[in-house]
Design an enzyme around this catalytic site. Structure first.
Site, PDB file in Angstrom:
ATOM      1  N   PHE A 283       0.824  -1.201   0.000  1.00 22.40           N
ATOM      2  CA  PHE A 283       0.000   0.000   0.000  1.00 22.40           C
ATOM      3  C   PHE A 283       0.865   1.260   0.000  1.00 22.40           C
ATOM      4  CE2 PHE A 283      -2.089  -3.319   2.446  1.00 22.40           C
ATOM      5  CZ  PHE A 283      -3.398  -3.319   1.987  1.00 22.40           C
ATOM      6  N   ASP A 284       0.456   2.240  -0.777  1.00 14.65           N
ATOM      7  CA  ASP A 284       0.977   3.588  -0.601  1.00 14.65           C
ATOM      8  C   ASP A 284       0.341   4.145   0.667  1.00 14.65           C
ATOM      9  OD1 ASP A 284       2.223   6.068  -1.180  1.00 14.65           O
ATOM     10  OD2 ASP A 284       0.375   6.776  -2.123  1.00 14.65           O
ATOM     11  N   GLY A 285       0.913   5.233   1.192  1.00 12.61           N
ATOM     12  CA  GLY A 285       0.396   5.807   2.431  1.00 12.61           C
ATOM     13  C   GLY A 285      -0.621   6.908   2.224  1.00 12.61           C
TER      14      GLY A 285
END
Length: 311
Positions: free
Chosen positions: A162-164
């Site tokens: 996941f990106d943040g």
């Protein structure tokens, strides 16, 4: 009586699960009637796996590793009619996928049923349906085309990346970066290190995934998660403390300081990667199955310069 943990429920579109490119081409060129005729004429021909097929197969296999009632369910949400969707269910049966529930919406968007089925995540190749689901408050992503040679394995450990900002977290910090630049972003995040970030569209899904992981001994869990973010020190501290406040465990955290994410996703053996920025999604999709999350400021206006695109 002990209450069973809540199931993890994933909704997937028929075009994400199977390769329906030929039928879609006929629909675009010749219309709905021609598409329906084509699918009915070929309903006994098994469809090839689509971009999300390996992910779905791994997800469903988790039920075989836990006793009792299934803890993972996959729902089919499709724009097909039940008549033209018969080929899809024939293919589901052929691959022995335990998918029992579906909504065939006869050309209309199926995102309306994400809530009714209690889904934590909706995966589709239809960007408009994904945007509608996100606007309604649900985790959703547009699955991008991936070269066949790079598609993930259908067995083994299941790895989510996941990106943040604008995915797990809100885009509040990203907005400061876009408006005021990297120095202001870093200063703001350092000053707010002890203030948890607000949740983004994937917070609830990540929490449900974490709850599923908790059903396994730490060293035997078949699911692994990674945060893959362009952030670097000192902006890392707020992220770590936010996840701690949420009581959510991320197995691996990669703070790349603007480096290209693709090589790291490949090294992590990600089965799927979720990011809000198209520039990251396009490079990642050459190596791993990638879901674009059209949420936040990066999807509201064009980036001002290449430096901002790489954040």
């Amino acid at each position: 009586m002990t209450k069973l943990p809540e199931k993890l429920v994933i909704a997937v579109s028929s075009r994400a699960l199977f390769d329906l490119d030929e039928g879609h081409r006929i629909f675009l060129e010749d219309g709905l009637d021609a598409y329906s005729e084509y699918q009915i004429a070929h309903e006994n021909e098994i469809l090839a796996p689509g971009q999300a097929f390996p992910l779905v197969k791994k997800l469903l296999s988790i039920n075989q590793q836990l006793p009792g009632a299934p803890r993972v369910e996959v729902i089919l949400l499709s724009r097909n009619s039940a008549d033209t969707g018969l080929r899809v269910f024939n293919s589901i049966s052929h691959y022995q996928l335990p998918i029992e529930r579906a909504a065939f919406c006869g050309g209309r968007s199926p995102y309306r049923y994400v809530s009714a089925f209690g889904c934590h995540l909706f995966l589709s190749t239809h960007a408009e349906d994904v945007s509608s689901a996100l606007q309604a408050g649900y985790a959703a992503a547009t699955i991008l085309p991936t070269p066949r040679k790079t598609q993930q394995a259908e067995e083994g450990e299941l790895c989510f990346a996941f990106d943040g900002d604008a995915v797990i977290f809100s885009d509040e910090a990203e907005r400061i970066y876009k408006s005021s630049g990297l120095a202001a972003f870093s200063a703001s995040e350092k000053a707010a290190a002890n203030e948890p970030l607000s949740g983004g569209p994937f917070k609830a899904f990540l929490s449900a995934l974490h709850n599923l992981q908790q059903q396994f001994p730490v060293n035997e869990c078949p699911i692994r998660t990674a945060l893959v973010t362009a952030r670097s020190a000192p902006a890392h501290e707020r992220v770590i403390k936010t996840l701690r406040e949420w009581n959510i465990r991320i197995d691996e955290s990669l703070f790349l300081g603007g480096l290209t994410k693709a090589a790291f996703l490949k090294a992590f053996h990600a089965d799927v990667f979720f990011d809000d920025q198209t520039v990251h999604c396009e490079s990642a999709s050459e190596h791993v199955t990638t879901g674009h999350v059209p949420h936040g400021i990066a999807n509201e206006q064009p980036a001002d310069n290449p430096q901002q695109q790489n954040h």
